[in-house]
Design a protein around this motif. Structure first.
Motif, mmCIF file in Angstrom:
data_model
loop_
_atom_site.group_PDB
_atom_site.id
_atom_site.type_symbol
_atom_site.label_atom_id
_atom_site.label_comp_id
_atom_site.label_asym_id
_atom_site.label_seq_id
_atom_site.Cartn_x
_atom_site.Cartn_y
_atom_site.Cartn_z
ATOM 1 N N LEU A 83 15.149 78.882 27.628
ATOM 2 C CA LEU A 83 13.664 78.865 27.300
ATOM 3 C C LEU A 83 12.988 80.142 27.263
ATOM 4 N N HIS A 84 13.240 80.927 28.430
ATOM 5 C CA HIS A 84 12.437 81.980 28.696
ATOM 6 C C HIS A 84 12.882 82.883 27.649
ATOM 7 N N GLN A 85 14.168 83.087 27.163
ATOM 8 C CA GLN A 85 14.496 83.948 26.133
ATOM 9 C C GLN A 85 13.779 83.752 25.103
ATOM 10 N N ALA A 86 13.615 82.412 24.619
ATOM 11 C CA ALA A 86 13.018 82.063 23.388
ATOM 12 C C ALA A 86 11.412 82.205 23.427
ATOM 13 N N THR A 116 11.328 49.095 12.647
ATOM 14 C CA THR A 116 10.832 50.801 12.218
ATOM 15 C C THR A 116 10.986 51.669 13.447
ATOM 16 N N VAL A 117 12.104 52.430 13.383
ATOM 17 C CA VAL A 117 12.122 53.543 14.578
ATOM 18 C C VAL A 117 12.313 54.677 13.627
ATOM 19 N N LEU A 118 11.216 55.382 13.884
ATOM 20 C CA LEU A 118 11.051 56.782 12.866
ATOM 21 C C LEU A 118 11.614 58.033 13.905
ATOM 22 N N GLY A 119 12.028 58.974 13.144
ATOM 23 C CA GLY A 119 12.178 60.409 13.878
ATOM 24 C C GLY A 119 11.146 61.363 13.348
ATOM 25 N N TYR A 120 10.608 62.374 13.987
ATOM 26 C CA TYR A 120 9.822 63.172 13.673
ATOM 27 C C TYR A 120 10.300 64.511 13.832
ATOM 28 N N PRO A 121 11.079 64.941 13.050
ATOM 29 C CA PRO A 121 11.998 66.219 12.999
ATOM 30 C C PRO A 121 10.998 67.525 13.277
ATOM 31 N N TYR A 122 11.043 68.381 13.883
ATOM 32 C CA TYR A 122 10.302 69.747 14.013
ATOM 33 C C TYR A 122 11.107 70.650 14.324
ATOM 34 N N ARG A 123 10.654 71.851 14.022
ATOM 35 C CA ARG A 123 11.130 73.319 14.367
ATOM 36 C C ARG A 123 10.370 73.834 15.304
ATOM 37 N N GLY A 124 10.736 74.733 15.944
ATOM 38 C CA GLY A 124 9.641 75.291 16.744
ATOM 39 C C GLY A 124 10.473 75.517 18.463
ATOM 40 N N VAL A 125 9.794 75.806 19.183
ATOM 41 C CA VAL A 125 10.226 76.063 20.673
ATOM 42 C C VAL A 125 10.189 74.473 21.142
ATOM 43 N N TRP A 126 11.550 74.425 21.650
ATOM 44 C CA TRP A 126 11.867 73.189 22.339
ATOM 45 C C TRP A 126 12.839 73.515 23.468
ATOM 46 N N ALA A 127 12.717 72.918 24.622
ATOM 47 C CA ALA A 127 13.607 73.110 25.663
ATOM 48 C C ALA A 127 13.419 71.871 26.643
ATOM 49 N N VAL A 145 14.992 85.625 35.166
ATOM 50 C CA VAL A 145 13.711 85.238 35.608
ATOM 51 C C VAL A 145 13.582 85.075 36.977
ATOM 52 N N LEU A 146 12.673 86.177 37.503
ATOM 53 C CA LEU A 146 12.116 86.170 38.917
ATOM 54 C C LEU A 146 10.879 85.464 39.414
ATOM 55 N N ILE A 205 14.583 71.808 30.525
ATOM 56 C CA ILE A 205 14.770 72.883 31.380
ATOM 57 C C ILE A 205 15.662 72.407 32.531
ATOM 58 N N GLY A 206 16.433 71.438 32.258
ATOM 59 C CA GLY A 206 17.236 70.780 33.258
ATOM 60 C C GLY A 206 18.387 71.300 33.923
ATOM 61 N N THR A 207 18.711 72.330 33.343
ATOM 62 C CA THR A 207 20.073 73.151 33.867
ATOM 63 C C THR A 207 19.587 74.678 33.989
ATOM 64 N N PRO A 208 20.065 75.611 34.982
ATOM 65 C CA PRO A 208 19.679 76.816 34.877
ATOM 66 C C PRO A 208 19.785 77.764 33.672
ATOM 67 N N ALA A 209 20.785 77.323 33.020
ATOM 68 C CA ALA A 209 21.156 77.822 31.543
ATOM 69 C C ALA A 209 20.136 77.448 30.636
ATOM 70 N N ARG A 210 19.578 76.409 30.532
ATOM 71 C CA ARG A 210 18.537 76.044 29.678
ATOM 72 C C ARG A 210 17.123 76.644 30.141
ATOM 73 N N TYR A 211 16.993 76.827 31.311
ATOM 74 C CA TYR A 211 15.930 77.304 31.933
ATOM 75 C C TYR A 211 15.837 78.602 31.446
ATOM 76 N N LEU A 212 16.919 79.419 31.587
ATOM 77 C CA LEU A 212 16.986 81.039 30.873
ATOM 78 C C LEU A 212 16.540 80.901 29.493
#
Ligand code: GTP
Length: 337
Positions: free
Chosen positions: A228-231, A206-217, A274-275, A219-226
């Motif tokens: 996240l801040h936009q979100a 039994t491997v279950l997923g728990y889907p959710y909406r909401g802020v997720w990021a 982001v500064l 931050i492993g790359t500069p683009a994703r880090y940016l």
């Protein structure tokens, strides 16, 4: 319940930022990223967070060697070799005497969802493993889960080509393990995402997923880090400026985060950026979609887009950085490059 937080990576994709600061200590809205995770663990009702650090993570290990104020107990376990997620979980469970069911988190994610609801589903369905699943617009960049209507995970597809993704639900880096699972992690430096997880699914466990909406990021790359801040700026509907940031009234700041002590001169424009702390932006400079680490100085009229500038670097007046420039810490980029 304990949470093991995996922070043993080197953050290579975030260089040059991670040359001077661990990925998990990078600021997110002025607070080290890991502090957001600790606050979330605290709100979620965890008693203890075990920070699983690697050989190259001295600044992070030092920051939490004495724990952390507040209700959540933070302990550091230190690895001596690269273990990957599987080896790191096995090591942390033994080193910190983790007993019973526990959670595992990737230390480079930003999450905000109701963990107790995920746990309730896990317990009521007698699951072996639960995986939080975030709904994203670009699932082809991640590990995607195939889930049935009752949230049972049927398969995983790693980085499916665009258009072939079985769902837009991706592994959000928050997992619940039943205690016995530790013994089923294959020996050595293995990733559980590629070993234990698909094996359990193939065995019909039994491997279950728990889907959710909401802020997720992640931050492993500069683009994703940016991103996240936009979100977060969109979510909060507020600009975020550190307490001692100073912006000249004739400067323009759009969708950007300014760390403590940042100074922005007259006529300068900072957009989608982001500064970090103590960054100085000269008059009429243009900073777009960029990340500037602490102590960066941008000269009068200099321009940049999609730049990532390491701590203490200086960009001389009038320099036009090529798009996507990565500048090492403490470098001086002169007027002729
Ligand atoms: P890159 O070098 O940019 O790939 O960064 P990374 O290694 O930090 O990230 P990756 O996505 O590979 O790892 C996901 C999470 O697992 C990150 O939070 C890492 O810090 C963590 N991690 C990866 N390997 C190890 C390990 O051997 N030990 C521990 N404790 N954590 C690890």
């Amino acid at each position: 319940m304990d949470a093991i937080v995996l922070v043993g990576g080197q953050g290579l994709r975030l260089r040059p930022l991670t040359l001077t600061r661990h990925k998990s200590l990078m600021p997110v809205l002025g607070q080290p990223a890991i502090e957001h995770l600790f606050d979330w663990l605290d709100r979620a009702g965890f008693a203890r967070a075990i920070l699983a650090v690697g050989r190259f993570n001295d600044d992070l290990a030092d920051a939490y060697a004495g724990g952390r104020p507040g209700r959540l107990r933070v302990e550091v376990v230190r690895e001596t070799e690269r273990l990957e997620s599987g080896g790191a979980v096995r090591y942390a469970v033994a080193a910190a005497d983790v007993e019973g069911r526990f959670a595992v988190l990737n230390g480079d994610v930003f999450v905000d969802f109701d963990f107790q609801a995920m746990l309730a589903q896990h317990i009521s369905r007698d699951a072996d493993l639960s995986i939080a699943l975030s709904e994203v617009a670009d699932p082809w960049a991640y590990g995607v889960a195939v889930v049935d209507p009752a949230n049972r995970i049927l398969d995983f597809v790693e980085k499916p080509p665009e258009g072939t993704e079985p769902s837009n639900l991706i592994n959000a880096g928050v997992w619940i393990f039943e205690a016995g699972l530790t013994a089923e992690i294959p020996a050595g430096a293995v990733r559980v995402e590629e070993t234990l997880f698909p094996t359990l699914v193939a065995q019909g466990r039994t491997v279950l997923g728990y889907p959710y909406r909401g802020v997720w990021a992640d931050i492993g790359t500069p683009a994703r880090y940016l991103e996240l801040h936009q979100a977060l700026l969109t979510r909060d509907q507020l600009p975020w400026w550190g307490p001692k940031a100073f912006v000249d009234p004739a400067a323009s700041i759009e969708a950007s985060v300014l760390g403590d002590g940042v100074q922005v001169g007259s006529g300068a424009r900072v957009a989608n950026s982001v500064l970090w702390e103590e960054v100085a932006i000269g008059e009429h400079a243009l900073v777009q979609s960029s990340i500037l680490a602490n102590g960066v100085t941008i000269g009068v009229g200099a321009t940049m887009q999609d730049a990532v500038i390491g701590a203490g670097a200086t960009i001389a007046p009038g320099v036009q950085l090529p798009p996507g420039s990565l500048i090492d810490p403490h470098t001086i980029v002169g007027a002729r490059g």
